[in-house]
Design an enzyme around this catalytic site. Structure first.
Site, mmCIF file in Angstrom:
data_model
loop_
_atom_site.group_PDB
_atom_site.id
_atom_site.type_symbol
_atom_site.label_atom_id
_atom_site.label_comp_id
_atom_site.label_asym_id
_atom_site.label_seq_id
_atom_site.Cartn_x
_atom_site.Cartn_y
_atom_site.Cartn_z
ATOM 1 N N THR A 73 109.008 56.216 117.452
ATOM 2 C CA THR A 73 108.473 54.764 118.102
ATOM 3 C C THR A 73 109.123 53.348 118.422
ATOM 4 O O THR A 73 108.828 52.779 119.817
ATOM 5 C CB THR A 73 106.823 54.242 117.725
ATOM 6 N N CYS A 74 109.202 52.570 117.404
ATOM 7 C CA CYS A 74 110.382 52.022 117.800
ATOM 8 C C CYS A 74 111.475 51.879 118.646
ATOM 9 O O CYS A 74 111.815 51.105 119.171
ATOM 10 C CB CYS A 74 111.344 51.746 116.154
#
EC number: 1.11.1.27
Length: 178
Positions: free
Chosen positions: A54-55
């Site tokens: 996600t990052c």
């Protein structure tokens, strides 16, 4: 968290130094947070770790993409802080092709701990990492706070993403709520 002063910690970074020979022309440089943020309006977002899905696929690239919109909304700089060392953060920024968002390595977690956002992610093999949050900081004081919802009923975090999306932070800035 509103009106809380950000921790006055020193982060260990690496910067390119053309005066150095060899395959690794970088030197250590300390960044004192209070000096870096003094007299400025900055957006800081924190995430569990470099190179995580996600990052890397959403949050950091979205802040990079919207950087000029943040500048137009009166923000001086956008920083990403993670509990990773300077070497990892450098390679992650290079891998993502970041040019605008500044990466801050909180390798020992001192900033994150003092923000009250250090969590244990041993169930994923990560150890201590940051909970996902974002904030607007003016002259070292938090003026807006965005945090993902908490831990699920099994005691493990689900690593949600939405409340800390750059669009939400930008919307608050543009609406004058900050």
């Amino acid at each position: 968290m509103l009106d809380k002063q950000v921790p006055d910690v020193t982060l260990k970074t690496r910067v390119r130094d053309e005066s150095l020979d060899g395959p690794n022309p970088f030197r250590w440089q300390d960044i004192r947070i209070h000096e870096a943020f003094a007299g400025k309006k900055v957006v800081v977002f924190s995430l569990p770790g470099a190179f995580t899905p996600t990052c890397s696929n959403e949050q950091c690239p979205a802040f990079e993409r919207l950087y000029e919109d943040f500048r137009a909304a009166g923000v001086d700089e956008v920083y990403c802080i993670a509990v990773n060392d300077a070497f990892v953060m450098y390679q992650w920024g290079k891998n993502l092709g970041l040019k605008k968002v500044k990466l801050l390595p909180d390798g020992s977690g001192h900033f994150t701990r003092r923000m009250g956002m250090l969590i244990n992610k041993d169930h994923l093999g990560f150890g201590l990492r940051s909970w996902r949050y974002a904030m607007v900081v003016e002259d070292n004081h938090v003026t807006a706070w965005f945090e993902e919802p908490g831990i699920n009923d099994t005691g493990e975090d689900e690593d949600p993403y939405g409340e800390t999306a750059p669009e939400k932070v930008l919307e608050a800035l543009q609406a004058g709520r900050v």
